[in-house]
Design a protein around this motif. Sequence first.
Motif, PDB file in Angstrom:
ATOM      1  N   GLY A 183       0.793  -1.220   0.000  1.00  0.00           N
ATOM      2  CA  GLY A 183       0.000   0.000   0.000  1.00  0.00           C
ATOM      3  C   GLY A 183       0.821   1.262   0.000  1.00  0.00           C
ATOM      4  O   GLY A 183       0.525   2.224  -0.714  1.00  0.00           O
ATOM      5  N   SER A 184       1.872   1.288   0.804  1.00  0.00           N
ATOM      6  CA  SER A 184       2.676   2.508   0.909  1.00  0.00           C
ATOM      7  C   SER A 184       4.109   2.155   1.264  1.00  0.00           C
ATOM      8  O   SER A 184       4.384   1.071   1.776  1.00  0.00           O
ATOM      9  CB  SER A 184       2.095   3.448   1.979  1.00  0.00           C
ATOM     10  N   ALA A 185       5.011   3.078   0.984  1.00  0.00           N
ATOM     11  CA  ALA A 185       6.418   2.888   1.326  1.00  0.00           C
ATOM     12  C   ALA A 185       7.034   4.255   1.599  1.00  0.00           C
ATOM     13  O   ALA A 185       6.991   5.129   0.728  1.00  0.00           O
ATOM     14  CB  ALA A 185       7.153   2.190   0.194  1.00  0.00           C
ATOM     15  N   TYR A 186       7.553   4.427   2.805  1.00  0.00           N
ATOM     16  CA  TYR A 186       8.185   5.694   3.180  1.00  0.00           C
ATOM     17  C   TYR A 186       9.700   5.503   3.064  1.00  0.00           C
ATOM     18  O   TYR A 186      10.330   4.895   3.925  1.00  0.00           O
ATOM     19  CB  TYR A 186       7.779   6.084   4.600  1.00  0.00           C
ATOM     20  N   ASN A 223      19.886   1.452  -0.263  1.00  0.00           N
ATOM     21  CA  ASN A 223      18.675   2.226  -0.480  1.00  0.00           C
ATOM     22  C   ASN A 223      17.841   1.530  -1.544  1.00  0.00           C
ATOM     23  O   ASN A 223      18.353   0.730  -2.332  1.00  0.00           O
ATOM     24  CB  ASN A 223      19.012   3.646  -0.957  1.00  0.00           C
ATOM     25  N   ILE A 224      16.545   1.849  -1.578  1.00  0.00           N
ATOM     26  CA  ILE A 224      15.686   1.317  -2.637  1.00  0.00           C
ATOM     27  C   ILE A 224      15.262   2.476  -3.531  1.00  0.00           C
ATOM     28  O   ILE A 224      15.015   3.592  -3.051  1.00  0.00           O
ATOM     29  CB  ILE A 224      14.453   0.582  -2.058  1.00  0.00           C
ATOM     30  N   SER A 225      15.186   2.230  -4.824  1.00  0.00           N
ATOM     31  CA  SER A 225      14.841   3.277  -5.777  1.00  0.00           C
ATOM     32  C   SER A 225      13.452   3.858  -5.498  1.00  0.00           C
ATOM     33  O   SER A 225      12.521   3.131  -5.137  1.00  0.00           O
ATOM     34  CB  SER A 225      14.881   2.715  -7.196  1.00  0.00           C
ATOM     35  N   LYS A 226      13.317   5.162  -5.693  1.00  0.00           N
ATOM     36  CA  LYS A 226      12.015   5.809  -5.552  1.00  0.00           C
ATOM     37  C   LYS A 226      11.180   5.696  -6.824  1.00  0.00           C
ATOM     38  O   LYS A 226      10.054   6.192  -6.871  1.00  0.00           O
ATOM     39  CB  LYS A 226      12.214   7.283  -5.188  1.00  0.00           C
ATOM     40  N   ALA A 243      10.355 -13.176   7.326  1.00  0.00           N
ATOM     41  CA  ALA A 243      10.115 -11.773   7.662  1.00  0.00           C
ATOM     42  C   ALA A 243       9.797 -11.003   6.390  1.00  0.00           C
ATOM     43  O   ALA A 243      10.287 -11.331   5.302  1.00  0.00           O
ATOM     44  CB  ALA A 243      11.330 -11.170   8.357  1.00  0.00           C
ATOM     45  N   VAL A 244       8.961  -9.975   6.538  1.00  0.00           N
ATOM     46  CA  VAL A 244       8.645  -9.088   5.423  1.00  0.00           C
ATOM     47  C   VAL A 244       9.289  -7.734   5.699  1.00  0.00           C
ATOM     48  O   VAL A 244       9.080  -7.138   6.758  1.00  0.00           O
ATOM     49  CB  VAL A 244       7.121  -8.932   5.248  1.00  0.00           C
ATOM     50  N   MET A 245      10.095  -7.273   4.743  1.00  0.00           N
ATOM     51  CA  MET A 245      10.783  -6.000   4.877  1.00  0.00           C
ATOM     52  C   MET A 245       9.884  -4.884   4.343  1.00  0.00           C
ATOM     53  O   MET A 245       9.451  -4.921   3.192  1.00  0.00           O
ATOM     54  CB  MET A 245      12.105  -6.021   4.107  1.00  0.00           C
ATOM     55  N   GLU A 246       9.612  -3.895   5.218  1.00  0.00           N
ATOM     56  CA  GLU A 246       8.743  -2.795   4.842  1.00  0.00           C
ATOM     57  C   GLU A 246       9.385  -1.463   5.208  1.00  0.00           C
ATOM     58  O   GLU A 246      10.181  -1.380   6.159  1.00  0.00           O
ATOM     59  CB  GLU A 246       7.378  -2.928   5.524  1.00  0.00           C
ATOM     60  N   TYR A 247       9.030  -0.433   4.447  1.00  0.00           N
ATOM     61  CA  TYR A 247       9.578   0.903   4.637  1.00  0.00           C
ATOM     62  C   TYR A 247       8.556   1.773   5.371  1.00  0.00           C
ATOM     63  O   TYR A 247       7.474   2.049   4.844  1.00  0.00           O
ATOM     64  CB  TYR A 247       9.928   1.526   3.283  1.00  0.00           C
ATOM     65  N   GLY A 251      11.624   4.128   9.613  1.00  0.00           N
ATOM     66  CA  GLY A 251      12.738   3.395   9.024  1.00  0.00           C
ATOM     67  C   GLY A 251      12.305   2.041   8.490  1.00  0.00           C
ATOM     68  O   GLY A 251      11.126   1.678   8.500  1.00  0.00           O
ATOM     69  N   THR A 252      13.280   1.268   8.026  1.00  0.00           N
ATOM     70  CA  THR A 252      13.011  -0.062   7.473  1.00  0.00           C
ATOM     71  C   THR A 252      12.814  -1.057   8.599  1.00  0.00           C
ATOM     72  O   THR A 252      13.635  -1.147   9.513  1.00  0.00           O
ATOM     73  CB  THR A 252      14.175  -0.514   6.579  1.00  0.00           C
ATOM     74  N   VAL A 253      11.734  -1.838   8.532  1.00  0.00           N
ATOM     75  CA  VAL A 253      11.429  -2.803   9.590  1.00  0.00           C
ATOM     76  C   VAL A 253      11.277  -4.194   8.999  1.00  0.00           C
ATOM     77  O   VAL A 253      10.949  -4.357   7.820  1.00  0.00           O
ATOM     78  CB  VAL A 253      10.148  -2.419  10.362  1.00  0.00           C
TER      79      VAL A 253
END
Length: 342
Positions: A183-186, A223-226, A243-247, A251-253
């Motif tokens: 849904g979203s990524a910060y 970093n991940i591309s915007k 684990a699922v990596m989310e932004y 921060g990254t969790v």
Amino acid sequence: MKKWKKILIIALSVLAILVLAVALLFGNAVRTVLSLETYEAKDLYSITYYGDYGFSDFLKTGAKDWKEYDKYIRKTLVHGIASNIDVSGTQCASFIARNPEGDVLFGRNFDYTFAPVVMTATAPSDGYAVLGASQLGFLNFGRKEKIVPHALNIANAMTLMCPYFMTDGMNEYGVAMSVLDCGSAYLQETEGSPTMVTCSMIRAVLENSRNVEEAIEVFKSFNISKDKPNHHFMIADSSGRAAVMEYTKDGTVAVETNIVTNFDLYDPGHSGSGQDRYRKIESGLEQSNGILTEEEVMHLLALSGVPGKNQYSVLYNLTTGEARVMTHGDEAHAETFHLRMR
């Protein structure tokens, strides 16, 4: 007569030198392209990648977006062959189960509009061996032309780009990873860290991690591309940890979970989509206490795909290194591939 014989000998010698030079320069590329296999399952292919594909050099600089990524790939691997990357949103799912023998199974649906999958085996000299699904639909591979196995032509030469378009995979230590929309990524940039697009992030992690803990460290080092940023990634290993990596804004969790679709897990509001497919997978796992045969996992993948968009599904056995692949939900024509495990 002697003069012509001498000229012929010189000409043959020059030709032999040229053939040797071409073999030394392009031999591995030719072997890779000629390794292309086709299958009865629609839109399923495989290759074995021979030689270096320049990924360790790429990791030093990264690419800020898909356009820059494309430029690096063409310069490094295909020397000007048009690629025209087209990446849009996907609706996918991943989950973890065990079979009755205790093997850890990583199931993955890739739901998209057009996604011929090339199962790609790589064994870099400076990284771990990987077996993964390369999504050449981003390059329109096979959309118009008929793909012929073991042929040297422009269409098949596109498979030289396979290492850079992996959307999920498993390495020789039993670490698996997939990318999914969310849904979203910060996104927050760390100065001095190279930037990855989604496909290169998966390869960076799998070539350099022996378990989920190491994978999380590698993941956070980039970093991940915007460019098209709303993604999250599932990582699992042969111990059964996932684990699922989310932004997030903080921060990254790493969210510990055994199921993921296309909504945020860290956020109680769960923005995004795929809640129905999540519940379908959750129900299937609960009814069996998380114990499923390989055939049952493939069936659950077929049931939980997005109708009309279920392009391919993969079951990675993180214990044995076996991978089962079906396309378009066709369980009757699944193919099996193998990766030698450590």
